[in-house]
Design a protein around this motif. Structure first.
Motif, PDB file in Angstrom:
ATOM      1  N   PRO A   2     -22.800  -4.381 -47.827  1.00 28.22           N
ATOM      2  CA  PRO A   2     -22.455  -5.124 -46.616  1.00 28.22           C
ATOM      3  C   PRO A   2     -23.625  -5.163 -45.635  1.00 28.22           C
ATOM      4  N   VAL A   3     -23.731  -6.278 -44.938  1.00 26.86           N
ATOM      5  CA  VAL A   3     -24.775  -6.460 -43.932  1.00 26.86           C
ATOM      6  C   VAL A   3     -24.102  -6.924 -42.650  1.00 26.86           C
ATOM      7  N   VAL A   4     -24.416  -6.281 -41.527  1.00 33.55           N
ATOM      8  CA  VAL A   4     -23.876  -6.693 -40.231  1.00 33.55           C
ATOM      9  C   VAL A   4     -25.024  -6.819 -39.240  1.00 33.55           C
ATOM     10  N   TYR A   5     -24.853  -7.672 -38.237  1.00 32.37           N
ATOM     11  CA  TYR A   5     -25.853  -7.855 -37.202  1.00 32.37           C
ATOM     12  C   TYR A   5     -25.769  -6.700 -36.206  1.00 32.37           C
ATOM     13  N   VAL A   6     -26.931  -6.164 -35.833  1.00 33.28           N
ATOM     14  CA  VAL A   6     -27.008  -5.110 -34.831  1.00 33.28           C
ATOM     15  C   VAL A   6     -28.002  -5.555 -33.772  1.00 33.28           C
ATOM     16  N   ASP A   7     -27.597  -5.512 -32.521  1.00 34.82           N
ATOM     17  CA  ASP A   7     -28.507  -5.851 -31.429  1.00 34.82           C
ATOM     18  C   ASP A   7     -29.555  -4.746 -31.324  1.00 34.82           C
ATOM     19  N   PRO A   8     -30.837  -5.061 -31.551  1.00 35.30           N
ATOM     20  CA  PRO A   8     -31.865  -4.025 -31.550  1.00 35.30           C
ATOM     21  C   PRO A   8     -32.360  -3.617 -30.158  1.00 35.30           C
ATOM     22  N   ALA A   9     -31.829  -4.231 -29.112  1.00 32.27           N
ATOM     23  CA  ALA A   9     -32.307  -3.956 -27.754  1.00 32.27           C
ATOM     24  C   ALA A   9     -32.217  -2.472 -27.412  1.00 32.27           C
ATOM     25  N   TYR A  10     -33.314  -1.927 -26.958  1.00 31.46           N
ATOM     26  CA  TYR A  10     -33.434  -0.553 -26.464  1.00 31.46           C
ATOM     27  C   TYR A  10     -33.250   0.533 -27.525  1.00 31.46           C
ATOM     28  N   THR A  11     -33.221   0.188 -28.812  1.00 34.90           N
ATOM     29  CA  THR A  11     -33.085   1.222 -29.831  1.00 34.90           C
ATOM     30  C   THR A  11     -34.294   2.146 -29.856  1.00 34.90           C
ATOM     31  N   GLY A  12     -35.449   1.659 -29.423  1.00 31.17           N
ATOM     32  CA  GLY A  12     -36.645   2.493 -29.372  1.00 31.17           C
ATOM     33  C   GLY A  12     -36.704   3.397 -28.155  1.00 31.17           C
ATOM     34  N   ARG A  13     -35.880   3.124 -27.167  1.00 33.32           N
ATOM     35  CA  ARG A  13     -35.859   3.925 -25.938  1.00 33.32           C
ATOM     36  C   ARG A  13     -34.621   4.809 -25.838  1.00 33.32           C
ATOM     37  N   GLU A  14     -33.691   4.660 -26.775  1.00 27.65           N
ATOM     38  CA  GLU A  14     -32.436   5.414 -26.749  1.00 27.65           C
ATOM     39  C   GLU A  14     -32.550   6.681 -27.588  1.00 27.65           C
ATOM     40  N   CYS A  15     -32.074   7.786 -27.051  1.00 25.36           N
ATOM     41  CA  CYS A  15     -32.072   9.046 -27.789  1.00 25.36           C
ATOM     42  C   CYS A  15     -30.955   9.008 -28.826  1.00 25.36           C
ATOM     43  N   SER A  16     -31.281   9.305 -30.081  1.00 18.49           N
ATOM     44  CA  SER A  16     -30.268   9.277 -31.141  1.00 18.49           C
ATOM     45  C   SER A  16     -29.333  10.487 -31.078  1.00 18.49           C
ATOM     46  N   ARG A  17     -29.636  11.456 -30.250  1.00 18.99           N
ATOM     47  CA  ARG A  17     -28.761  12.632 -30.110  1.00 18.99           C
ATOM     48  C   ARG A  17     -27.803  12.492 -28.922  1.00 18.99           C
ATOM     49  N   HIS A  53     -26.460   3.854 -36.464  1.00 16.22           N
ATOM     50  CA  HIS A  53     -25.245   4.194 -35.715  1.00 16.22           C
ATOM     51  C   HIS A  53     -24.568   2.937 -35.184  1.00 16.22           C
ATOM     52  N   ARG A  54     -25.361   2.023 -34.649  1.00 20.42           N
ATOM     53  CA  ARG A  54     -24.780   0.782 -34.128  1.00 20.42           C
ATOM     54  C   ARG A  54     -24.149  -0.038 -35.249  1.00 20.42           C
ATOM     55  N   GLY A  55     -24.798  -0.074 -36.408  1.00 17.18           N
ATOM     56  CA  GLY A  55     -24.244  -0.795 -37.551  1.00 17.18           C
ATOM     57  C   GLY A  55     -22.936  -0.195 -38.015  1.00 17.18           C
ATOM     58  N   TRP A  56     -22.889   1.124 -38.095  1.00 13.53           N
ATOM     59  CA  TRP A  56     -21.656   1.811 -38.489  1.00 13.53           C
ATOM     60  C   TRP A  56     -20.540   1.495 -37.503  1.00 13.53           C
ATOM     61  N   TYR A  57     -20.857   1.545 -36.207  1.00 20.03           N
ATOM     62  CA  TYR A  57     -19.852   1.302 -35.174  1.00 20.03           C
ATOM     63  C   TYR A  57     -19.305  -0.121 -35.276  1.00 20.03           C
ATOM     64  N   VAL A  58     -20.179  -1.102 -35.477  1.00 18.15           N
ATOM     65  CA  VAL A  58     -19.742  -2.487 -35.624  1.00 18.15           C
ATOM     66  C   VAL A  58     -18.865  -2.630 -36.861  1.00 18.15           C
ATOM     67  N   TRP A  59     -19.268  -1.973 -37.955  1.00 16.07           N
ATOM     68  CA  TRP A  59     -18.528  -2.077 -39.217  1.00 16.07           C
ATOM     69  C   TRP A  59     -17.120  -1.493 -39.101  1.00 16.07           C
ATOM     70  N   VAL A  60     -16.984  -0.313 -38.511  1.00 11.69           N
ATOM     71  CA  VAL A  60     -15.660   0.316 -38.415  1.00 11.69           C
ATOM     72  C   VAL A  60     -14.749  -0.404 -37.427  1.00 11.69           C
ATOM     73  N   ARG A  61     -15.339  -1.215 -36.570  1.00  9.74           N
ATOM     74  CA  ARG A  61     -14.523  -2.004 -35.645  1.00  9.74           C
ATOM     75  C   ARG A  61     -14.060  -3.306 -36.270  1.00  9.74           C
ATOM     76  N   GLY A  62     -14.380  -3.527 -37.552  1.00 14.36           N
ATOM     77  CA  GLY A  62     -13.826  -4.671 -38.267  1.00 14.36           C
ATOM     78  C   GLY A  62     -14.756  -5.848 -38.474  1.00 14.36           C
ATOM     79  N   ALA A  63     -16.047  -5.672 -38.333  1.00 20.71           N
ATOM     80  CA  ALA A  63     -16.972  -6.777 -38.566  1.00 20.71           C
ATOM     81  C   ALA A  63     -16.944  -7.191 -40.030  1.00 20.71           C
ATOM     82  N   GLU A  64     -17.191  -8.463 -40.276  1.00 18.75           N
ATOM     83  CA  GLU A  64     -17.276  -8.963 -41.636  1.00 18.75           C
ATOM     84  C   GLU A  64     -18.737  -8.974 -42.056  1.00 18.75           C
TER      85      GLU A  64
END
Length: 74
Positions: A2-17, A53-64
């Motif tokens: 599966p492939v879903v769109y993820v908004d990449p904005a600020y992923t380089g400035r966001e702490c993954s923890r 993480h954003r992709g997983w979140y979009v997927w579990v919320r029902g994205a196609e």
């Protein structure tokens, strides 16, 4: 796969923890250091965790899936 769109904005400035976002978290192209929790990692590796993480979140919320249909050519 599966492939879903993820908004990449600020992923380089966001702490993954702790998910704190700040320009100062990325002092250079390769370095990521969170100003809130102190987590440090290679900047691209940290950003990849955020995209995952954003992709997983979009997927579990029902994205196609946005992957093109597989076609077999004989």
């Amino acid at each position: 796969m599966p492939v879903v769109y993820v908004d990449p904005a600020y992923t380089g400035r966001e702490c993954s923890r702790c998910h704190h976002i700040a320009r100062a978290n990325r002092p250079s192209q390769a370095v990521f250091t969170c100003g809130s929790c102190g987590f440090a990692e290679h900047a691209d590796h940290n950003a990849s965790h955020n995209i995952s993480h954003r992709g997983w979140y979009v997927w579990v919320r029902g994205a196609e899936s946005q992957a093109p249909a597989l076609t077999l050519i004989a």
